[in-house]
Design an enzyme around this catalytic site. Sequence first.
Site, PDB file in Angstrom:
ATOM      1  N   GLU A  22       0.829  -1.199   0.000  1.00 18.71           N
ATOM      2  CA  GLU A  22       0.000   0.000   0.000  1.00 18.71           C
ATOM      3  C   GLU A  22       0.864   1.250   0.000  1.00 18.71           C
ATOM      4  O   GLU A  22       0.522   2.248  -0.642  1.00 18.71           O
ATOM      5  CB  GLU A  22      -0.957  -0.010   1.198  1.00 18.71           C
ATOM      6  CG  GLU A  22      -2.042  -1.088   1.117  1.00 18.71           C
ATOM      7  CD  GLU A  22      -1.555  -2.511   1.369  1.00 18.71           C
ATOM      8  OE1 GLU A  22      -0.426  -2.667   1.889  1.00 18.71           O
ATOM      9  OE2 GLU A  22      -2.293  -3.466   1.056  1.00 18.71           O
TER      10      GLU A  22
ATOM     11  N   ASP B 289      -9.011  -0.843   5.902  1.00 27.93           N
ATOM     12  CA  ASP B 289      -8.209  -1.422   6.982  1.00 27.93           C
ATOM     13  C   ASP B 289      -6.757  -1.654   6.568  1.00 27.93           C
ATOM     14  O   ASP B 289      -5.912  -1.939   7.408  1.00 27.93           O
ATOM     15  CB  ASP B 289      -8.795  -2.768   7.393  1.00 27.93           C
ATOM     16  CG  ASP B 289     -10.310  -2.748   7.479  1.00 27.93           C
ATOM     17  OD1 ASP B 289     -10.829  -3.049   8.544  1.00 27.93           O
ATOM     18  OD2 ASP B 289     -10.971  -2.413   6.472  1.00 27.93           O
TER      19      ASP B 289
ATOM     20  N   HIS C 143     -11.604  -6.035   8.102  1.00 23.28           N
ATOM     21  CA  HIS C 143     -12.376  -5.734   6.882  1.00 23.28           C
ATOM     22  C   HIS C 143     -13.584  -4.882   7.219  1.00 23.28           C
ATOM     23  O   HIS C 143     -14.617  -4.960   6.554  1.00 23.28           O
ATOM     24  CB  HIS C 143     -12.848  -7.012   6.187  1.00 23.28           C
ATOM     25  CG  HIS C 143     -11.762  -7.968   5.826  1.00 23.28           C
ATOM     26  ND1 HIS C 143     -11.322  -8.945   6.672  1.00 23.28           N
ATOM     27  CD2 HIS C 143     -11.018  -8.077   4.699  1.00 23.28           C
ATOM     28  CE1 HIS C 143     -10.352  -9.631   6.089  1.00 23.28           C
ATOM     29  NE2 HIS C 143     -10.139  -9.126   4.900  1.00 23.28           N
TER      30      HIS C 143
HETATM   31  C1  LIG Z   1      -1.977  -5.092   4.195  1.00 23.94           C
HETATM   32  C2  LIG Z   1      -2.950  -5.904   3.424  1.00 23.94           C
HETATM   33  N1  LIG Z   1      -3.211  -5.587   2.138  1.00 23.94           N
HETATM   34  C3  LIG Z   1      -4.120  -6.304   1.437  1.00 23.94           C
HETATM   35  C4  LIG Z   1      -4.791  -7.340   1.997  1.00 23.94           C
HETATM   36  C5  LIG Z   1      -5.853  -8.118   1.217  1.00 23.94           C
HETATM   37  N2  LIG Z   1      -5.380  -9.461   0.889  1.00 23.94           N
HETATM   38  C6  LIG Z   1      -5.662 -10.514   1.685  1.00 23.94           C
HETATM   39  S1  LIG Z   1      -4.934 -11.913   1.165  1.00 23.94           S
HETATM   40  C7  LIG Z   1      -4.246 -11.142  -0.172  1.00 23.94           C
HETATM   41  C8  LIG Z   1      -3.383 -11.922  -1.106  1.00 23.94           C
HETATM   42  C9  LIG Z   1      -2.173 -12.502  -0.446  1.00 23.94           C
HETATM   43  O1  LIG Z   1      -1.476 -13.313  -1.337  1.00 23.94           O
HETATM   44  P1  LIG Z   1      -0.195 -14.122  -0.881  1.00 23.94           P
HETATM   45  O2  LIG Z   1       0.677 -13.277  -0.041  1.00 23.94           O
HETATM   46  O3  LIG Z   1       0.414 -14.706  -2.095  1.00 23.94           O
HETATM   47  O4  LIG Z   1      -0.768 -15.266   0.070  1.00 23.94           O
HETATM   48  P2  LIG Z   1      -1.769 -16.455  -0.304  1.00 23.94           P
HETATM   49  O5  LIG Z   1      -3.148 -15.953  -0.086  1.00 23.94           O
HETATM   50  O6  LIG Z   1      -1.516 -16.854  -1.700  1.00 23.94           O
HETATM   51  O7  LIG Z   1      -1.465 -17.556   0.660  1.00 23.94           O
HETATM   52  C10 LIG Z   1      -4.606  -9.793  -0.189  1.00 23.94           C
HETATM   53  C11 LIG Z   1      -4.206  -8.830  -1.227  1.00 23.94           C
HETATM   54  C12 LIG Z   1      -4.497  -7.634   3.336  1.00 23.94           C
HETATM   55  N3  LIG Z   1      -5.099  -8.649   3.987  1.00 23.94           N
HETATM   56  N4  LIG Z   1      -3.580  -6.908   4.031  1.00 23.94           N
END
Ligand SMILES: Cc1ncc(C[n+]2csc(CCOP(=O)(O)OP(=O)(O)O)c2C)c(N)n1
Lengths: 410, 332
Positions: B55, B80, B124
Amino acid sequence: MDEFSRLTLHVPEPAVRPGDQPDFSNVRIPKAGSVPRPEVDVDPETIRDLAFSIIRVLNREGEAVGPWAGLLSDEELLAGLRHMMLLRAFDARMLMAQRQGKTSFYMQHLGEEAVSCAFRKALRKGDMNFPTYRQAGLLIADDYPMVEMMNQIFSNESDPCHGRQLPVMYTSKEHGFFTISGNLATQFVQAVGWAMASAIKNDTRVAAGWIGDGSTAESDFHSALVFASTYKAPVILNIVNNQWAISTFQGIARGGSGTFAARGLGFGIPALRVDGNDYLAVYAVARWAADRARRNLGPTLIEYVTYRVGAHSTSDDPSAYRPKTESEAWPLGDPVLRLKKHLIVRGVWSEERHAQAEAEIMDEVIQAQKKAEAHGTLHAGGRPSVRDIFEGVYAEMPPHIRRQRQKAGY
Amino acid sequence: MIEAVRSAMDVSMGRDEDVVVFGEDVGYFGGVFRCTQGLQAKYGKTRCFDAPISESGIVGTAIGMAAYGLKPCVEIQFADYMYPAYDQLTQEAARIRYRSNGDFTCPIVVRMPTGGGIFGGQTHSQSPEALFTHVCGLKVIVPSNPYDAKGLLISAIEDPDPVMFLEPKRLYNGPFDGHHERPVTAWSKHELGEVPEGHYTIPIGKAEIRRKGSALTVIAYGTMVHVALAAAEETGIDAEVIDLRSLLPLDLETIVQSVTKTGRCVVVHEATLTSGFGAELVALVQEHCFYHLEAPVVRVTGWDTPYPHAQEWDYFPGPARVGRAFTEAMEA
Ligand SMILES: Cc1ncc(C[n+]2csc(CCOP(=O)(O)OP(=O)(O)O)c2C)c(N)n1
Ligand SMILES: [Mg+2]
């Protein structure tokens, strides 16, 4: 005329999209057993190539081969298979429960079971994981009660977190499982701090940080590497590269770097890449890193190469952004089937026993679910109190929160 | 409201090729709430693309692009998750014009789904608007309906300064009055659900009175506008409901006129109470309407705790709680 033409912006794209033929020809997969196993006190400079290879133990025939093989007994491997099967059955039941409205949300591990289940076995009691939402195998493989996990998922009257947390955001200090936070990457660096504390206190415990491929883009990931590197913290830094971050393919976070493991090289941290669908390889590499940490040799970065077979969460539909059959084309196979085959080759397992175990395990999960549901589900039966909203914000409830609790009628 | 937000970006991208849109999952997929669906296909992947999960990186690069002359409209997947970008927003975006005396400016828009009501738990569901209104140099908008969302978002994109655009996610699929036990009503049945196709703007800093009334003034924004309207119907108290739409700049005139008329005021928001935006509103009402007030100003807000998962509806300040506040203000 200038010698430079106009600039253009490079935006990486995955090789295939829905409707295309799945293609993993770009994933270079070395033969099982072909990657050397250095001593744990090796000079990190001399093993830089391990960040670009894939350490594998199980070959196509189901045999355990090469220098990383031979660490686990029959019993340990059978237990490992059981843990992965438990996790898979648990996921299946909880996904169904979510569809039935018994909880709001769920996140599964399909295809990634070996990573957390095998890793847990490389740690000792007293060590601490700082997991993401996709490492419930750390709890399952440590015999944390499934009923407790379900109570948390159902946010029922017996939920250890009193309904405060989103489903799957477990916590258990006793089981070396730090409370999961929904915001990504923040805990990766906390793992380093925990490990530094163990060193400050001249203790013997080590820590493990966990992060997904996509989340390595966050600043906290890079802070973790620099602190770990500077203080040689006794920490294992785990990157689970399951190829996807919701709809975003791993190339967006990886950028121009060949692999995620290679991120460690600039920090002088030994970085290993391992077949994340190979229980034996995951254990062997985790053990190597844990031994290094325990000998005060400092941090290790591990990239687990795996594939997120299921949807990101129950709120996600992957058919909108990747070919439906992509998971079948994933060249590293299925972790459960691979270990099963190996155990059959070892002569300690059979198709019949496997089918029987599958049924028994499903039954065990269903029994646990019955117990949990007796304490309620999200919208029915026993639930946490409204009072629980106000408790636990501080050690001692300040007057303004007490007033608000009273206003709420509790 | 999703379509309205998307249309605002579509119209803006069509009119001005300097408008670029990016964020986590916003490119090919079109965002987890589908607000940017189709924009990459229409405008190409250098004008609408996926960002790494960073972000601070998203806002930081947006600032750099804005300094160059582009007009980035970026998405933070959930409000959030804006905290990693907070440094970029507060110390950078908000101050670039001031510290360079206009040599550089920062015309960015940061969109983010905000608020609860979807069983999203503590990460969220948050409403961090006061963390933005407290920063000098940011504008802060919270629309309550599709018509406003589109007009305000176009204004935000055309605005020469950084604008935080908080989209109440519980309003994405329909006007939500807090009666979670009732079926969702669609925006198509609501007069403000109708969104003209082309370009139009709504001025930033103008509130709108959603219900005329004489008994008391309710100051609300986002989801709580609909909750306040429901509470007015259910209590039979003739409330005048002000929808702020823009928190900063703030339409003080509309507030003062109304409170001067009614003599009573209730402030509602979903965010936590202590140091929430309601505190600013109450202070302003006190400063400007003190001699017209017949009762203390009442606040109805989320409790001063993290947003719980299971007890969501005991946390959310629904119509019953807002209605009780009306009665309290009337009986004082
Ligand atoms: C700081 C933050 N930004 C965005 C999100 C929204 N979000 C939740 S899971 C995700 C994807 C994460 O992908 P990865 O790190 O590859 O883990 P995976 O889900 O594949 O295990 C996102 C963008 C979040 N939870 N926290
Ligand atoms: Mg991933």
